[in-house]
Design an enzyme around this catalytic site. Structure first.
Site, PDB file in Angstrom:
ATOM      1  N   ASP A  56     -21.794  37.294  12.984  1.00 27.56           N
ATOM      2  CA  ASP A  56     -22.028  36.329  11.916  1.00 27.56           C
ATOM      3  C   ASP A  56     -22.516  35.033  12.567  1.00 27.56           C
ATOM      4  O   ASP A  56     -23.253  35.084  13.533  1.00 27.56           O
ATOM      5  CB  ASP A  56     -20.754  36.130  11.087  1.00 27.56           C
ATOM      6  N   HIS A  90     -25.934  35.576  12.926  1.00 27.71           N
ATOM      7  CA  HIS A  90     -26.597  35.376  11.637  1.00 27.71           C
ATOM      8  C   HIS A  90     -27.233  33.984  11.622  1.00 27.71           C
ATOM      9  O   HIS A  90     -28.383  33.830  11.262  1.00 27.71           O
ATOM     10  CB  HIS A  90     -25.583  35.536  10.507  1.00 27.71           C
TER      11      HIS A  90
END
Length: 168
Positions: A56, A90
């Site tokens: 992430d 991400h």
């Protein structure tokens, strides 16, 4: 090395004078919610020489969801990110989404973002309050390679059930 955590790797909260130097934060690229380092309502934070490879956000700077941010009004402030390598995340450096207390005086310099979805990402939404001010953000000498979107801002970020209300 912090490796394969089930959720956020490092999450300092309401802390001062923190130095994270020469560490590695690793999670599989397809593992959700495995942010690297998420300082929340902290001050005087240094992230230096860190290697991120997570599923992430590499760094997600926070200062409380609506209730906590509005109650304490404590920004994350006086933070330096230097000589870091962000890989496969991400987002490389993300401000928010939980930042109702604001973010002030952030310097990101001499970093390499490689194969991340976003470079600098700002995400928040309506209703976060008057203390949700972002001020004094500086990026210097950043190399982005295979970064899909170098800069993105989303002021209507949908998260949690109340994030889908008509007001937001």
């Amino acid at each position: 090395t912090v490796k394969n955590t089930p959720s956020w790797n490092i999450h300092p909260y309401f802390s001062n004078h923190l130095d994270f130097i020469d560490i590695q934060l690793e999670s599989p690229a397809d593992s959700p919610n495995t942010d690297g380092c998420n300082p929340e309502s902290c001050s005087d934070v240094n992230l230096i020489g860190i290697r991120f490879s997570v599923g992430d956000d590499c760094i997600a700077i926070k200062s409380g969801k609506f209730e906590m941010g509005m109650k304490y009004r404590r920004p994350t402030e006086n933070m330096v990110v230097r000589n870091c390598f962000m890989n496969k995340g991400h987002g490389a450096v993300v401000l928010g989404s939980e930042c109702s207390g604001g973010i002030r005086n952030l310097v990101v310099e001499q970093c390499y973002f490689y194969d991340t979805d976003r470079g600098l990402r700002i995400k928040t939404r309506r209703g976060r309050g008057e203390s949700m001010v972002i001020d004094g953000v500086t990026f210097n000498n950043i190399l982005m390679d295979h970064v899909r979107t170098p800069l993105v801002m989303n002021m209507y970020y949908f998260c949690d059930d109340d994030g889908k209300t008509e007001y937001v």
